[in-house]
Design an enzyme around this catalytic site. Structure first.
Site, PDB file in Angstrom:
ATOM      1  N   CYS A  16       5.936   2.326   2.612  1.00 58.20           N
ATOM      2  CA  CYS A  16       5.398   0.992   2.353  1.00 58.20           C
ATOM      3  C   CYS A  16       6.468  -0.062   2.578  1.00 58.20           C
ATOM      4  CB  CYS A  16       4.870   0.912   0.936  1.00 58.20           C
ATOM      5  SG  CYS A  16       6.079   1.471  -0.256  1.00 58.20           S
ATOM      6  N   GLU A  59      -0.048  -0.550  -6.412  1.00 56.81           N
ATOM      7  CA  GLU A  59       1.073  -0.722  -5.480  1.00 56.81           C
ATOM      8  C   GLU A  59       0.521  -0.422  -4.099  1.00 56.81           C
ATOM      9  OE1 GLU A  59       3.833  -1.904  -6.467  1.00 56.81           O
ATOM     10  OE2 GLU A  59       4.214  -1.257  -8.521  1.00 56.81           O
TER      11      GLU A  59
HETATM   12  P1  NAD Z   1      -4.702   5.763   0.821  1.00 57.60           P
HETATM   13  O1  NAD Z   1      -5.051   4.438   0.262  1.00 57.60           O
HETATM   14  O2  NAD Z   1      -5.458   6.285   1.971  1.00 57.60           O
HETATM   15  O3  NAD Z   1      -4.811   6.882  -0.322  1.00 57.60           O
HETATM   16  C1  NAD Z   1      -4.115   6.748  -1.550  1.00 57.60           C
HETATM   17  C2  NAD Z   1      -4.821   7.598  -2.600  1.00 57.60           C
HETATM   18  O4  NAD Z   1      -6.099   7.010  -2.874  1.00 57.60           O
HETATM   19  C3  NAD Z   1      -5.098   9.034  -2.151  1.00 57.60           C
HETATM   20  O5  NAD Z   1      -4.893   9.908  -3.247  1.00 57.60           O
HETATM   21  C4  NAD Z   1      -6.559   8.980  -1.776  1.00 57.60           C
HETATM   22  O6  NAD Z   1      -7.204  10.225  -1.882  1.00 57.60           O
HETATM   23  C5  NAD Z   1      -7.089   8.018  -2.826  1.00 57.60           C
HETATM   24  N1  NAD Z   1      -8.396   7.405  -2.505  1.00 57.60           N
HETATM   25  C6  NAD Z   1      -8.937   7.162  -1.294  1.00 57.60           C
HETATM   26  N2  NAD Z   1     -10.150   6.596  -1.431  1.00 57.60           N
HETATM   27  C7  NAD Z   1     -10.385   6.482  -2.757  1.00 57.60           C
HETATM   28  C8  NAD Z   1     -11.456   5.968  -3.539  1.00 57.60           C
HETATM   29  N3  NAD Z   1     -12.536   5.460  -2.976  1.00 57.60           N
HETATM   30  N4  NAD Z   1     -11.328   5.989  -4.894  1.00 57.60           N
HETATM   31  C9  NAD Z   1     -10.221   6.459  -5.476  1.00 57.60           C
HETATM   32  N5  NAD Z   1      -9.173   6.978  -4.790  1.00 57.60           N
HETATM   33  C10 NAD Z   1      -9.258   6.982  -3.448  1.00 57.60           C
HETATM   34  O7  NAD Z   1      -3.119   5.707   1.146  1.00 57.60           O
HETATM   35  P2  NAD Z   1      -2.199   6.799   1.881  1.00 57.60           P
HETATM   36  O8  NAD Z   1      -2.541   6.849   3.326  1.00 57.60           O
HETATM   37  O9  NAD Z   1      -2.164   8.066   1.110  1.00 57.60           O
HETATM   38  O10 NAD Z   1      -0.765   6.117   1.697  1.00 57.60           O
HETATM   39  C11 NAD Z   1      -0.279   5.133   2.569  1.00 57.60           C
HETATM   40  C12 NAD Z   1      -0.471   3.752   1.983  1.00 57.60           C
HETATM   41  O11 NAD Z   1       0.167   3.658   0.716  1.00 57.60           O
HETATM   42  C13 NAD Z   1       0.163   2.669   2.830  1.00 57.60           C
HETATM   43  O12 NAD Z   1      -0.700   1.572   2.885  1.00 57.60           O
HETATM   44  C14 NAD Z   1       1.434   2.318   2.063  1.00 57.60           C
HETATM   45  O13 NAD Z   1       1.921   1.028   2.318  1.00 57.60           O
HETATM   46  C15 NAD Z   1       0.989   2.500   0.661  1.00 57.60           C
HETATM   47  N6  NAD Z   1       2.118   2.727  -0.242  1.00 57.60           N
HETATM   48  C16 NAD Z   1       2.485   1.721  -1.107  1.00 57.60           C
HETATM   49  C17 NAD Z   1       3.581   1.903  -1.943  1.00 57.60           C
HETATM   50  C18 NAD Z   1       4.039   0.821  -2.902  1.00 57.60           C
HETATM   51  O14 NAD Z   1       4.839   1.115  -3.786  1.00 57.60           O
HETATM   52  N7  NAD Z   1       3.573  -0.392  -2.777  1.00 57.60           N
HETATM   53  C19 NAD Z   1       4.282   3.097  -1.892  1.00 57.60           C
HETATM   54  C20 NAD Z   1       3.868   4.099  -1.010  1.00 57.60           C
HETATM   55  C21 NAD Z   1       2.768   3.906  -0.203  1.00 57.60           C
END
Ligand code: NAD
Length: 531
Positions: free
Chosen positions: A321, A287
C-alpha cells in the site's frame, strides 16, 4: 512445528542479501516448507477445529502447479458460530486483566520469532515475496505484538485518575474493550496485517474473529497456531476462511460484531465502512489503498532519487500500500532521472523468490498480471513510452507463475488514469513538471493519501513539501523509499483521505487505544482497586 533454525534479530535495516548465515538458514527452511505444501487446514471456532464441507486451494504464484494450502469454504453459519464463541469468551478474557493478557501475547511473539525462517519460507511460497521481504513480514508481526504490549504496559492499562470535587469522591477514566472485533486482512502482508490488528484488539481485551485473504490464508493460520501454543483461551481467537462475499458479508452484517478492523482495497473498505455502520454507530478502522507520489526536484541527488523510487515502486512487485507509483520530476533533470531509473529497473533480477538471487518475484494472481499487461497496453495506446520493462516472463519455469518485469512509463498526461488508479503491480508513471508547486498540486490531487516522498537537496523545498503535502507517511531523500511503516516504534503508519478512516495509525503509539472506549467512573467512599 519445531524451530529448525537459530534466531537472528531481523529488522528492515539489518536485513542484508549478502548475509551467508541468513541465506543458509533460508535454504534449509525452503526445503522444509516444500514438505509442508498441499496440506489441508481447518477453521477455528471456539475450541473446535472445523473442517467444513467444501475446500478451496491456494496455488503458489511462483508456480501454479504447487498447491500451497487448502482451507474450508466457510459458510454464514460457520461465521455465526465463530461470533457466538467469541462473545462467550469475551467476559473472561476482559476480566483476566491486561497483565496476564500481555504474557500470552509476548509468548506468541517469541514463538513467531523462533520460527522466523520456517514461516518466511512458507510465506514466500504463499504470496511470492522475496526472502528478505518475507523475513521482514514475519519478524514485524512479532515486533508488533511486543510493541502493542509495551504500549498497554506503558499506559498502565489505560486507567487515568481524574480530579474530584471532594476527598470522599474518586473519579477515574478507564479505557475498556468493546467486545468482539472482526479482523479482515489482505494478501500482501499476510502475517503482519493479520497479526498486528488482531493483537491490537486482543491486548485491549477484545476477542476476535479473523478472516484472512483467500490468496494468503496459511500465514493467518500460522499466527493463530502461535497464539494457541502461547496459551490463548478457547474462543478468544476464531478463524474463518472463505469468500469475502459470504464470510466477509456475515461479519459486516452481524449484530454480534462490536468493531471491525479492515486492511485492503479502497473499494472493499468503503463498502464495509458504509455497511457496517448502516444500523447504528460501531467503530471500524479501515486501512486502504494508495497511489503514492514522489517528487524529484532539479536540486535532487538523481542517483539517490532513482534508487529510492525503484525500491519503493518495485519492492514486492509494487504490491505494498505504501508503494510509489507516480513521480513528478522537474523538467530540467527529467531525462537524466528517467534514464537512471530505467537502468535500475533493467538491473532488477526477476524470478523464483525462493532463490536468494531474485529480488522480484511474481504478482499474486492471474488477475493482477492482467492488470499489469492491460496497463502496459493502455500506456502504449495513449502515447506513452515504455522506458523499461513492459514484459511478462513467459518462458522456462517462470511461465508457470505470474512474473511481470519492473516497468517505467513516461509521456502520459498527468491527468491520465494511470496516474490516478491504484494498480498494485510494478508499474511507475513519470511526469515532467515546471516547479515544485506544480508537483505538490498534482501529488495532492488524489482521493488517497498514504505515503509521499521528495528528493531534493534544497532545505526550503523540503520544508515546503513537509508543510504542504497531504499524506500520512512522508519520506525525504530516502534511498530505501517508502517501506511500509519501516518498523513498529520507528515510524507510524496511517492514511489520510481515502487511504484510511481513522487518521490514527498502525505501528505507532496510538494504535491500541482504537480498540478501546472511554468510561468515566466516580466512586464515593473507598478508592477502587487498580485495574
Ligand atoms: P481486498 O480489498 O481485495 O481484500 C482484503 C480483504 O477483504 C480480504 O480478506 C478479502 O477476502 C476481504 N473481502 C473482500 N470482499 C469482501 C466483502 N464484501 N466483505 C468483507 N470482506 C471482503 O485487498 P487485497 O487485494 O487483499 O490487498 C491489497 C489492497 O490492500 C491494496 O489496495 C492495498 O493498498 C491495501 N493495503 C492497505 C494497507 C494499509 O495499511 N493502508 C496495507 C496493506 C494493503
Amino acid at each position: 512445528m519445531t524451530a529448525t533454525s537459530p534466531r537472528l534479530k531481523i529488522t528492515y535495516a539489518t536485513l542484508s542479501a549478502d548475509n551467508p548465515e541468513l541465506q543458509a538458514a533460508f535454504d534449509r527452511a525452503v526445503e522444509w516448507a516444500r514438505g509442508e505444501l498441499g496440506k489441508t487446514y481447518p477453521m477455528l471456532i471456539g475450541s473446535e477445529l472445523r473442517a467444513g464441507g467444501e475446500t478451496f486451494e491456494h496455488r503458489s504464484p511462483i508456480d501454479t502447479e504447487l498447491v500451497v494450502s487448502r482451507f474450508p469454504v466457510g459458510t454464514r453459519k460457520d461465521v455465526h458460530d465463530a461470533i457466538a464463541a467469541a462473545r462467550h469468551a469475551f467476559p473472561a478474557w476482559r476480566d483476566l486483566g491486561w497483565r496476564p493478557r500481555l504474557e500470552i501475547i509476548r509468548r506468541a511473539a517469541d514463538l513467531i520469532s523462533e520460527r522466523q525462517f520456517e514461516y518466511a519460507a512458507l510465506m514466500t511460497f504463499e504470496v511470492g515475496k522475496n526472502r528478505l521481504e518475507s523475513l521482514g513480514d514475519v519478524e514485524e508481526t512479532a515486533d508488533l505484538l511486543r510493541y502493542y504490549a509495551d504500549q498497554m504496559q506503558a499506559h498502565d492499562g489505560f486507567v487515568q485518575p481524574m480530579g474530584s470535587l471532594s476527598p470522599a469522591e474518586h473519579t477515574r477514566s478507564v479505557l475498556k474493550p468493546h467486545g468482539v472485533w472482526a479482523v479482515i486482512s489482505p494478501f500482501n502482508f499476510p502475517m503482519a496485517l493479520a497479526g498486528g490488528p488482531a493483537s491490537g484488539a486482543l491486548i485491549a481485551g477484545n476477542t476476535v474473529v479473523m478472516k484472512p485473504s483467500s490468496d494468503a490464508p496459511l500465514m493467518g493460520w500460522k499466527f493463530v497456531e502461535a497464539l494457541r501454543e502461547a496459551g490463548i483461551p478457547d474462543g478468544v481467537v476464531n478463524f474463518v476462511t472463505g469468500p469475502g462475499e459470504s464470510v466477509g458479508a456475515e461479519l459486516e452484517e452481524s449484530a454480534g460484531i462490536d468493531g471491525m478492523v479492515f486492511t485492503g482495497s479502497h473499494e472493499v473498505g468503503m463498502r464495509l465502512y458504509r455497511g457496517f455502520t448502516r444500523e447504528y454507530p460501531r467503530p471500524i478502522i479501515t486501512e486502504m489503498g494508495g497511489k503514492n507520489p514522489a517528487i524529484v526536484t532539479a536540486s535532487a541527488d538523481l542517483d539517490e532519487a532513482a534508487e529510492g523510487v525503484a525500491r519503493s515502486a518495485f519492492g514486492f512487485d509494487g504490491q505494498k500500500c505504501s508503494a510509489n507509483s507516480r513521480v513528478y520530476v522537474e523538467r530540467s533533470v527529467a531525462a537524466e532521472f528517467v534514464e537512471r531509473l530505467a537502468e535500475r529497473a533493467r538491473q532488477i533480477k526477476v524470478g523464483d523468490p525462493t532463490q536468494g538471487e531474485n529480488w522480484m518475484g511474481p504478482v499474486i494472481n492471474a488477475r493482477a498480471l492482467r492488470k499489469f499487461t492491460d496497463a502496459v497496453e493502455e500506456a502504449r495506446r495513449d502515447g506513452g513510452t515504455i522506458a523499461a520493462g513492459g514484459q511478462v516472463l513467459d518462458s522456462g519455469d517462470e511461465a508457470r507463475g505470474y512474473f511481470p518485469t519492473p516497468t517505467v512509463v513516461t509521456g502520459l498526461p498527468p491527468d491520465h488514469r494511470l496516474f490516478r488508479d491504484e494498480l498494485f503491480v510494478p508499474f511507475v508513471v513519470v511526469a515532467e513538471v515546471d516547479s515544485l508547486d506544480e508537483a505538490l498540486g498534482l501529488a495532492n490531487d488524489t482521493p488517497y493519501g498514504l505515503t509521499a516522498g521528495i528528493f531534493s537537496q534544497d532545505q526550503s523545498e523540503i520544508e515546503r513539501f513537509l508543510t504542504g503535502i497531504q499524506a500520512g507517511v512522508l519520506y525525504v531523500n530516502r534511498r530505501s523509499g517508502a517501506t511500509t511503516g519501516a518498523w513498529p516504534g520507528i515510524q507510524s503508519f496511517g492514511g489520510w483521505k481515502g487511504s484510511g478512516s481513522s487518521g490514527k495509525s498502525g505501528l505507532g503509539p496510538y494504535y491500541v487505544q482504537q480498540f478501546l472506549r472511554e468510561q468515566s467512573q466516580t466512586v464515593m467512599g473507598e478508592e477502587p482497586p487498580p485495574a
